[in-house]
Design an enzyme around this catalytic site. Structure first.
Site, PDB file in Angstrom:
ATOM      1  CG  ASP A   1      -0.357  -0.118   2.521  1.00 25.67           C
ATOM      2  OD1 ASP A   1       0.890  -0.253   2.591  1.00 25.67           O
ATOM      3  OD2 ASP A   1      -1.093  -0.086   3.533  1.00 25.67           O
ATOM      4  CB  SER A   2       4.590   1.688   0.040  1.00 29.08           C
ATOM      5  OG  SER A   2       4.836   0.512  -0.705  1.00 29.08           O
TER       6      SER A   2
ATOM      7  CG  ASP B   1       0.337  -4.011   2.122  1.00 26.70           C
ATOM      8  OD1 ASP B   1       0.398  -4.866   3.028  1.00 26.70           O
ATOM      9  OD2 ASP B   1       1.241  -3.195   1.894  1.00 26.70           O
TER      10      ASP B   1
ATOM     11  CE  LYS C   1       3.055  -6.116   3.863  1.00 26.93           C
ATOM     12  NZ  LYS C   1       2.580  -4.888   4.547  1.00 26.93           N
TER      13      LYS C   1
ATOM     14  CD  GLU D   1       0.188  -1.681   7.833  1.00 32.42           C
ATOM     15  OE1 GLU D   1      -0.169  -0.896   8.738  1.00 32.42           O
ATOM     16  OE2 GLU D   1       0.763  -1.301   6.803  1.00 32.42           O
TER      17      GLU D   1
ATOM     18  CD  GLU E   1       7.619  -0.728   7.754  1.00 25.65           C
ATOM     19  OE1 GLU E   1       6.649  -1.412   7.381  1.00 25.65           O
ATOM     20  OE2 GLU E   1       7.871   0.400   7.296  1.00 25.65           O
TER      21      GLU E   1
HETATM   22  O1  KIV Z   1       3.581  -1.205   1.718  1.00 25.31           O
HETATM   23  C1  KIV Z   1       4.755  -1.610   1.760  1.00 25.31           C
HETATM   24  O2  KIV Z   1       5.587  -1.270   0.899  1.00 25.31           O
HETATM   25  C2  KIV Z   1       5.150  -2.494   2.849  1.00 25.31           C
HETATM   26  C3  KIV Z   1       6.579  -2.911   2.936  1.00 25.31           C
HETATM   27  C4  KIV Z   1       7.447  -1.787   3.285  1.00 25.31           C
HETATM   28  C5  KIV Z   1       6.771  -4.047   3.855  1.00 25.31           C
HETATM   29  O3  KIV Z   1       4.330  -2.870   3.630  1.00 25.31           O
END
Ligand code: KIV
Length: 262
Positions: free
Chosen positions: A43-44, A82, A111, A113, A180
Site C-alpha cells: 500500500d506504499s 496489502d 498482507k 497489518e 518493520e
Molecule cells: O507497503 C509496503 O511497501 C510495505 C513494505 C514496506 C513491507 O508494507
C-alpha cells in the site's frame, strides 16, 4: 518461488528470502526475470506512485488496480498484496469482497497489518484458503497513532508485546510476518521463536528475509535516505541523465537520425 510452501522450505533450509515491492507491469517483468523470490504490491503505492503523505489513502480499488498490472507481468514469483487501510474493519462482507477483488486481480496472498482485533479475521481468511502474511512493528497504516514512521519495540514491555503478537499471528495461520523498524535483537528473538519466516525492513540481519521498496533500493529519490536503506543504484541520476540526453538531442536536432527515420 511461487508458493506458500516455498516460504516454509526456505525457512527450514535457512535460505534467505528476498522480496521487493512492485506496482506496475513493466517493473514486474524485470523483477520476474531477476533472482528476487517474491513480490509485494504494497500500500506504499499510495505514497510512491500517487504522492500521498501516508498509506492511509490506499483503498481496495487502488490495490486491485496495481495488483492486476503487476500480475500481468509476473509469471515466476509469489505475489502478495496489502489489504489497505480499514479494509478489515468494515465487517466480514467487506473483507471478503476486498480479498475477492484482490485475488481475482492476481494476488496469491494478502498482507494485513497488526494483530489484536485482527486475529479472528486472519484465522477466518486462512481457514477459507487465503494465505495471510502478518506485519508487525512499524505498521504504517497506524502512523498517526504511532506518532510517525519510527523504530518500534524499544522498551522491554513493547518488545514483549510484539513477540507475543508474532506468536499469535503464527497461531492464527499466517505463513510469514513482515517485521518493520524494530531492533535487530528483537527481530532475531521473534525469528528464532517462530516456525514461519520473518521478512525484515529496518529490522536488522537476523530475519528470514528482507524486503525493500523497489524505488528506494534503486535510489529513485534524492532525499529519502533512512538508516536502514541501502541504495543499489543511483536511479535518480540515471533517469535524469537519460532524460537530459534525449532533451539535448531533440534541441540540437540530433534525434532522430536518418537510421531512426522512415
Ligand atoms: O507497503 C509496503 O511497501 C510495505 C513494505 C514496506 C513491507 O508494507
Amino acid at each position: 518461488m511461487k508458493t506458500v510452501d516455498g516460504f516454509h522450505k526456505m525457512k527450514v533450509e535457512r535460505k534467505k528470502i528476498s522480496m521487493v515491492t512492485c506496482y506496475d507491469f513493466w517493473t514486474a517483468k524485470i523483477i520476474d526475470d531477476s533472482d528476487i523470490d517474491a513480490v509485494l504490491v504494497g500500500d506504499s503505492a499510495a505514497m510512491v506512485m500517487h504522492g500521498f503523505e501516508t498509506t492511509v489513502n490506499a483503498d481496495v480499488e487502488m490495490m486491485t488496480f496495481h495488483t492486476a498490472a503487476v500480475s500481468r507481468g509476473l509469471r515466476n514469483k509469489f505475489l502478495v498484496t496489502d489489504l489497505p487501510f480499514l479494509a478489515h474493519k468494515k465487517g466480514r462482507d467487506f473483507l471478503v469482497q476486498s480479498v475477492d477483488k484482490i485475488f481475482k486481480a492476481g494476488a496469491q496472498a494478502v498482507k494485513i497489518e497488526g494483530a489484536g482485533a485482527n486475529l479472528p479475521d486472519i484465522e477466518y481468511l486462512v481457514k477459507s484458503g487465503i494465505p495471510v502474511m502478518g506485519h508487525l512493528g512499524l505498521t504504517p497504516q497506524s502512523v498517526h497513532q504511532l506518532s510517525g514512521f519510527k523504530l518500534q519495540g524499544k522498551s522491554e514491555e513493547k518488545a514483549a508485546r510484539i513477540l507475543e503478537d508474532a506468536k499469535l499471528l503464527e497461531q492464527a495461520g499466517c505463513f510469514s510476518i513482515v517485521l518493520e523498524m524494530v531492533p535487530s535483537d528483537l527481530a532475531k528473538k521473534i525469528t528464532d521463536k517462530l516456525n514461519i519466516p520473518t521478512i525484515g525492513i529496518g529490522a536488522g540481519k537476523f530475519t528470514s528475509g528482507q524486503i525493500l521498496v523497489l524505488q528506494d533500493l534503486l535510489g529513485m529519490s534524492k532525499t529519502f535516505s533512512p538508516k536502514f536503506l541501502r541504495k543499489y543504484s543511483d536511479g535518480y541520476e540515471i533517469f535524469q541523465k537519460a532524460l537530459n540526453y534525449f532533451s539535448n538531442d531533440v534541441v540540437n536536432n540530433k534525434f532522430p537520425s536518418e537510421k531512426e527515420s522512415f
